[in-house]
Scaffold this active site. Structure first.
Site, PDB file in Angstrom:
ATOM      1  N   ARG A  16       0.827  -1.222   0.000  1.00 50.77           N
ATOM      2  CA  ARG A  16       0.000   0.000   0.000  1.00 50.77           C
ATOM      3  C   ARG A  16       0.865   1.277   0.000  1.00 50.77           C
ATOM      4  NH1 ARG A  16      -3.933  -0.504   4.823  1.00 50.77           N
ATOM      5  NH2 ARG A  16      -2.218  -1.691   5.683  1.00 50.77           N
ATOM      6  N   GLU A 609     -25.690  -3.789  -3.748  1.00 48.41           N
ATOM      7  CA  GLU A 609     -24.424  -3.923  -4.490  1.00 48.41           C
ATOM      8  C   GLU A 609     -24.322  -5.185  -5.320  1.00 48.41           C
ATOM      9  OE1 GLU A 609     -20.969  -3.672  -1.981  1.00 48.41           O
ATOM     10  OE2 GLU A 609     -21.818  -1.881  -1.067  1.00 48.41           O
ATOM     11  N   HIS A 698     -22.605  11.018   8.221  1.00 45.54           N
ATOM     12  CA  HIS A 698     -21.389  11.239   7.426  1.00 45.54           C
ATOM     13  C   HIS A 698     -20.814  12.626   7.666  1.00 45.54           C
ATOM     14  CE1 HIS A 698     -22.038   7.473   5.461  1.00 45.54           C
ATOM     15  NE2 HIS A 698     -23.249   7.833   5.130  1.00 45.54           N
ATOM     16  N   CYS A 730     -27.204   5.796   9.936  1.00 44.88           N
ATOM     17  CA  CYS A 730     -26.345   4.616   9.931  1.00 44.88           C
ATOM     18  C   CYS A 730     -25.637   4.533  11.276  1.00 44.88           C
ATOM     19  CB  CYS A 730     -25.348   4.723   8.767  1.00 44.88           C
ATOM     20  SG  CYS A 730     -24.413   3.210   8.461  1.00 44.88           S
TER      21      CYS A 730
HETATM   22  N1  GLN Z   1     -24.667  -2.080  12.566  1.00 47.40           N
HETATM   23  C1  GLN Z   1     -23.674  -1.461  11.742  1.00 47.40           C
HETATM   24  C2  GLN Z   1     -23.180  -0.201  12.436  1.00 47.40           C
HETATM   25  O1  GLN Z   1     -23.943   0.397  13.143  1.00 47.40           O
HETATM   26  C3  GLN Z   1     -24.226  -1.098  10.401  1.00 47.40           C
HETATM   27  C4  GLN Z   1     -23.169  -0.541   9.497  1.00 47.40           C
HETATM   28  C5  GLN Z   1     -23.612  -0.325   8.070  1.00 47.40           C
HETATM   29  O2  GLN Z   1     -24.766  -0.163   7.784  1.00 47.40           O
HETATM   30  N2  GLN Z   1     -22.704  -0.288   7.147  1.00 47.40           N
HETATM   31  O3  GLN Z   1     -22.043   0.199  12.248  1.00 47.40           O
HETATM   32 ZN    ZN Z   2     -25.684   1.822   7.376  1.00 45.55          ZN
END
Ligand code: GLN
Ligand code: ZN
Length: 761
Positions: A16, A609, A698, A730
């Site tokens: 890397r 995906e 994010h 998330c």
């Molecule tokens: N349970 C995971 C988290 O909270 C979900 C992560 C994801 O959706 N990529 O990190």
């Molecule tokens: Zn997520």
């Protein structure tokens, strides 16, 4: 004589090196000259690694991304960076990341949008267009690299993204018709090809991978127009496609005025016969016969059985290559010290794949006798793999055979389940929860790496993680969240964590693959039948539940995500491997239920995906993906609430399958779209519970209570409030506690405001 070539080499470096050089430059810890020198060193080494090939690629190296390189070559950086005075590479980084190096050089700008390169896990920077976009050639990067290659004695074949794919993968910022730009784009390509011809180039590889997708008449016509224009140049063009079959585009490809065609002969094997028979001489046919997307040794004798008659027929007109650029596999298997000897003997990384290509060509050119010893070793490895008890597990195979429609069927429908769950969980309206992870602090990562290195005992590591879990539970109680999580402190990665505890999985030390820019992933390797020797998450979850009266939600990664984020064995259909993962995760779900857990989340962020490149093939994938999820979740009682989570926002075209998962609650990423993406759920009349994300994780920004109330009101216009949950987009793993605590406090306050307003009505 059969020739050999490569479509692209992994640019990040076996250790890397490029990643570390980039990140050091971005931090202002090293100079631009040092970075450029690292680039040159890597190119030199990679060409040396490819010296046995007839042709080596030039221009496949990129400091960030090959599409972004192409945008600069065509004089099409986004408008907002066009006035930049300074080194071109700094401007390039401004498009890629929104800034160049840390403090020095220029003001930040909006970074270019990034998206997935076909169905790989590589991300490219999307070219930007407007109705008045003009192009202007800057051939300097390619010409310089060509010079380097020639100085090294490399038989150079420059690599370009073709004009039609370049337009197809870009985005018209003003919604104008990007195909209208073709006429303006082609002269720049013609000029570029002339410059390459003047520099002594014979062959140019021109990548047009969109030829493996469904093209309407206008895009088919664009190919004819484009290649008629490019045919006037003096270089020979190798029109290159990969990742799939040409199918309906086959006749179009055969008729284009190019000197040769490369196809992915593994994923597009159905095209091979027609091309061998009908591709008019003297056109070259390049067959990609070694998998550039996966890490298994090929069956060389089987390939030779297939290729020998083709070689006889085509003679010099046959070239051999990997199916696609080797960008998608790690560099060198030889560096691996920890894989077991058997698994290691079944694998091939980029360098070993190039050896396979040269070997095949020698066998075709000189006869199999010339490589008899190598063929024997190859056969022995494949036989060992096929017969290995570590690959084949009769109990797992019997369990797969015993799957029946009832396996994926909950006892009752959603309404009945929801009532029983409500009676037990006693949650308020607009219940609040999170997606699973809480900040992965420096201390957590440090404890993990110390433990892995053997400097922290098991007991000390476990104590550290328990303390972390307790802290996380206490914070959530203080915040007043309704359904708690343990925070995932003990997990390095949501796939690796489970893979390490399952039979059939192996892990490389250096198997890094570029995901975007300097970011790499190290996908685990599924080599054998998946089995679960013992429960994986029950003890941690029980411990977390013991700390609180509130319901503790258990966290699992779903089978489809496990599959899509791994290197998958190629000796059985992906759907079979996925079902094995589903059975292993199902056993975990049932153990959690038995341990008294009432809410279980099965994450499937990578479900989308896995969609095939052609829409016509989507449904078959979605059917088995849904079945696998349902097998994982389907064994529990009505009273057990199953959540799932997906962190993306395009559901319109797969909403029926999302509904077919039949999760009691789905949490999704929505905060940036102002809840518009819930329209898909609304129009479909999605029947179960939904938690649309109200906190954009994010961003370091802390959303206000008002903003979150606003978002939930928008959501309530589309989904009946009694089925709504309140949660972030998330997991919170990449955020700081100092951001998470106030953001979640606002979120809980927002839920309370919504409840009060609802009660008053
Ligand atoms: N349970 C995971 C988290 O909270 C979900 C992560 C994801 O959706 N990529 O990190
Ligand atoms: Zn997520």
């Amino acid at each position: 004589m059969v020739s050999t070539h490569n479509l692209g080499f992994p640019r990040i470096g076996a250790q890397r090196e490029l990643k570390f050089a980039l990140e050091s430059y971005w931090k202002d810890a090293s100079s631009l000259d040092e970075l450029k020198a690292t680039g040159a060193r890597l190119r030199r080494r990679h060409w040396a690694d490819q010296k046995n090939l007839t042709w080596a690629p030039v221009g496949d190296f990129a400091f960030y991304d090959q599409m972004l390189d192409m945008s600069f070559t065509l004089g099409n950086p986004p408008e907002r960076v066009q006035g930049f005075q300074g080194d071109a590479l700094d401007n390039y980084f401004r498009v890629a990341r929104g800034r160049s190096a840390k403090a020095s050089h220029s003001t930040p700008v909006a970074a270019g949008e990034m998206t997935k390169w076909f169905n790989t896990n590589y991300h490219y920077i999307v070219p930007e267009f407007k109705a008045d976009t003009a192009f202007a050639l800057d051939a300097s990067r390619l010409l310089e690299q060509l010079q380097e290659a020639e100085a090294q004695g490399v038989h150079a074949k420059p690599v370009l993204i073709g004009p039609v794919t370049y337009l197809a993968l870009g985005k018209a910022k003003d919604d104008s018709d990007k195909l209208a730009l073709l006429e303006r784009l082609l002269p720049v390509y013609v000029e570029l090809l002339d410059r390459l011809a003047a520099a002594g180039v014979e062959w140019v590889q021109i990548d047009e991978p969109i030829l493996v997708t469904e093209l309407d008449l206008r895009w088919q016509q664009a190919f004819k127009t484009a290649y008629a224009a490019l045919a006037k140049g003096k270089v020979k063009l190798l029109l290159t496609t990969y990742f799939g079959a040409l199918k309906g585009n086959r006749d179009l490809v055969m008729a284009l005025p190019v000197a040769g065609v490369h196809i992915d002969a593994l994923n597009g094997r159905e095209d091979v016969d027609a091309l061998v028979q009908h591709l008019p001489a003297p056109k070259i046919l390049s067959l990609g016969v070694v998998d550039g997307r996966n890490i298994w040794k090929e069956d060389l004798e089987a390939l030779l059985d297939w290729l020998e008659p083709i070689a006889k027929r085509l003679g010099d007109r046959l070239w051999l290559a990997p199916s696609c650029s080797l960008l998608h596999v790690p560099v060198d298997l030889k560096s691996e010290q920890k894989l077991t000897a058997d698994v290691k003997s079944w694998l091939a990384f980029a360098l070993q794949k190039l050896d396979e290509i040269t070997l095949l060509a020698r066998a075709l050119n000189e006869g199999r006798g010339a490589v008899a010893a190598e063929l024997k070793t190859n056969r022995a490895a494949l036989d060992a793999r096929k017969g290995s008890p570590r690959v084949n597990n009769a109990a797992v195979q019997a369990a797969i055979a015993a799957i029946n429609p009832a396996s994926g069927q909950r006892q009752s429908g959603y309404e009945v389940r929801a009532a029983k769950q409500a009676a037990i969980l006693k949650l308020p309206p607009y219940p609040t929860t999170t997606i699973g992870s809480f900040p992965q602090t420096r201390e957590i990562r440090h404890a993990r790496s110390e433990h892995k290195a053997g400097r922290l005992t098991d007991a000390a590591y476990e104590a550290a993680m328990r303390a972390e879990i307790e802290h996380c539970v206490r914070e959530q109680e203080k915040l007043g969240l309704d359904v708690l999580v343990h925070g995932e402190a003990e997990r390095n990665d949501m796939v690796e964590y489970f893979g390490e505890q399952l039979g059939g999985y192996a892990f490389s030390q250096f198997g890094w693959v570029q995901s975007y820019g300097s970011r790499c992933v190290k996908p685990p390797i599924i080599f054998g039948d998946i089995n679960r020797p013992k429960a994986m998450t029950v003890a941690w979850t029980q411990y977390a539940q013991s700390l609180t009266q509130r319901p503790m939600k258990a966290m699992l990664t779903g089978p489809v995500t496990m599959l899509n984020w791994s290197f998958v064995r190629n000796d059985q259909p992906r759907s079979t491997t996925c079902k094995q993962l589903a059975l292993a995760m199902r056993a975990e779900v049932l153990d959690l239920e038995k341990a008294g857990v009432r809410v279980i989340q099965i994450d499937e962020p990578a479900l989308r995906e896995g969609l095939p490149l052609r829409k016509a093939e989507w449904q078959a994938y979605l059917d088995w993906a849904v079945e696998c999820f349902r097998i994982t979740a389907g064994g529990v009682r009505d009273e057990t609430q199953i959540h799932t989570h997906m962190c993306y926002s395009e559901f319109n075209d797969i909403i029926a399958s999302i509904a077919a998962l039949d999760a009691d609650v789905i949490t999704i990423e929505t905060s940036r779209s102002d809840m518009e993406l819930l329209d898909a759920f609304d129009h479909f009349k999605y029947p179960n519970g939904i938690g649309p994300g109200v906190y954009d994780i994010h961003s370091p920004n802390i959303p206000t209570e008002d903003h979150m109330v606003h978002l939930m009101r928008e959501a309530a216009k589309r989904i009946p409030p009694k089925r709504l949950w309140v949660n972030p987009d998330c997991g919170l793993k990449t955020r700081q506690w100092s951001e998470v605590v106030p953001a979640l406090a606002h979120m809980v306050a927002a839920a309370q405001a919504l409840r009060t307003a609802a009660a008053a009505r």
